[in-house]
Motif scaffolding. Structure first.
Motif, mmCIF file in Angstrom:
data_model
loop_
_atom_site.group_PDB
_atom_site.id
_atom_site.type_symbol
_atom_site.label_atom_id
_atom_site.label_comp_id
_atom_site.label_asym_id
_atom_site.label_seq_id
_atom_site.Cartn_x
_atom_site.Cartn_y
_atom_site.Cartn_z
ATOM 1 N N PRO A 120 -8.433 5.956 -11.169
ATOM 2 C CA PRO A 120 -9.287 4.777 -10.944
ATOM 3 C C PRO A 120 -8.521 3.446 -10.963
ATOM 4 N N LEU A 121 -7.504 3.340 -11.801
ATOM 5 C CA LEU A 121 -6.697 2.118 -11.831
ATOM 6 C C LEU A 121 -5.923 1.952 -10.526
ATOM 7 N N ALA A 122 -5.378 3.034 -10.025
ATOM 8 C CA ALA A 122 -4.641 2.982 -8.763
ATOM 9 C C ALA A 122 -5.579 2.645 -7.602
ATOM 10 N N ILE A 123 -6.763 3.217 -7.611
ATOM 11 C CA ILE A 123 -7.739 2.925 -6.547
ATOM 12 C C ILE A 123 -8.121 1.446 -6.571
ATOM 13 N N GLU A 124 -8.279 0.895 -7.745
ATOM 14 C CA GLU A 124 -8.616 -0.534 -7.834
ATOM 15 C C GLU A 124 -7.469 -1.398 -7.331
ATOM 16 N N ARG A 125 -6.222 -1.004 -7.639
ATOM 17 C CA ARG A 125 -5.075 -1.758 -7.112
ATOM 18 C C ARG A 125 -5.025 -1.660 -5.589
ATOM 19 N N LEU A 126 -5.276 -0.466 -5.049
ATOM 20 C CA LEU A 126 -5.318 -0.304 -3.592
ATOM 21 C C LEU A 126 -6.419 -1.165 -2.980
ATOM 22 N N ARG A 127 -7.580 -1.155 -3.597
ATOM 23 C CA ARG A 127 -8.711 -1.954 -3.098
ATOM 24 C C ARG A 127 -8.363 -3.443 -3.094
ATOM 25 N N GLN A 128 -7.732 -3.914 -4.163
ATOM 26 C CA GLN A 128 -7.340 -5.322 -4.261
ATOM 27 C C GLN A 128 -6.301 -5.678 -3.198
ATOM 28 N N GLU A 129 -5.308 -4.840 -3.037
ATOM 29 C CA GLU A 129 -4.285 -5.093 -2.014
ATOM 30 C C GLU A 129 -4.888 -5.087 -0.617
ATOM 31 N N LEU B 290 0.836 -1.201 0.000
ATOM 32 C CA LEU B 290 0.000 0.000 0.000
ATOM 33 C C LEU B 290 0.870 1.251 0.000
ATOM 34 N N VAL B 291 1.951 1.215 0.768
ATOM 35 C CA VAL B 291 2.872 2.352 0.808
ATOM 36 C C VAL B 291 3.423 2.619 -0.589
ATOM 37 N N ALA B 292 3.818 1.572 -1.293
ATOM 38 C CA ALA B 292 4.373 1.741 -2.637
ATOM 39 C C ALA B 292 3.354 2.387 -3.576
ATOM 40 N N GLU B 293 2.124 1.924 -3.535
ATOM 41 C CA GLU B 293 1.081 2.475 -4.416
ATOM 42 C C GLU B 293 0.749 3.915 -4.037
ATOM 43 N N LEU B 294 0.628 4.188 -2.750
ATOM 44 C CA LEU B 294 0.299 5.542 -2.302
ATOM 45 C C LEU B 294 1.453 6.510 -2.588
#
Length: 177
Positions: free
Chosen positions: A112-121, A80-84
């Motif tokens: 939206p793509l980043a939010i979906e990756r965050l949601r999945q993680e 999550l840190v990496a994505e944020l």
């Protein structure tokens, strides 16, 4: 109190919009380098964490992110840190003084793509369903395994006519005779 009702707060956030001078910006702005987290020393890490923490707080509030996207324990999860952090740097880079206006649009198109990756993680780590932080053990792959060490010294790529046999390639059989 809304910070935008305060001229001093607005000046801090946006600078003097009547000049062509770029605003100084908050800590974590465009003058800060992009870090590779695993290489940070304690001084740089403290600065990067504070900037990211402030940015994530702003991001969650501004975009109304739920705990199913950014859990309260986000900082305990490297994925999550990496994505944020990537989002933070992308958002900051999209507001450069020389950008004609496409940077913010590009950021919002990718959001939206980043939010979906965050949601999945977040779903994978499981903290939201438990309503408490769940510690995850990282999967560590051995690089000293004898089979791996034998594999790395062998060539595995087929040489093509254009490759010049450069690099770590297997010489293929000639079809021309």
């Amino acid at each position: 109190m809304n910070p935008f009702d305060d001229d001093e707060a607005a000046d801090q956030l946006f600078g003097d919009l009547t000049t062509d001078e770029p605003p100084e910006g908050p800590t974590g702005g465009l003058t800060d380098p992009t870090y590779r987290w695993r290489d940070l020393d304690s001084v740089s890490a403290t600065k990067a964490w504070k900037a990211l923490g402030g940015w994530v707080s702003w991001f969650v509030a501004t975009y109304r992110m739920t705990t199913s996207v950014v859990p309260d324990c986000w900082w305990r999860h490297p994925e999550l840190v990496a994505e944020l952090y990537a989002l933070q740097k992308a958002e900051l880079a999209s507001y450069t003084p020389t950008d004609p206006g496409f940077g913010p649009l590009g950021f919002h198109e990718r959001l939206p793509l980043a939010i979906e990756r965050l949601r999945q993680e977040t779903r994978t780590i499981g903290c939201v369903g438990l309503q408490v932080h769940r510690e995850i053990s990282p999967r560590l792959l051995r690089t000293d395994d004898p089979d791996f060490l034998a594999w790395v010294i062998e060539p595995h790529q087929i040489a093509s006519e254009n490759s010049g046999d450069a690099g770590h390639v297997v010489k293929g059989s000639s079809r021309h005779g």
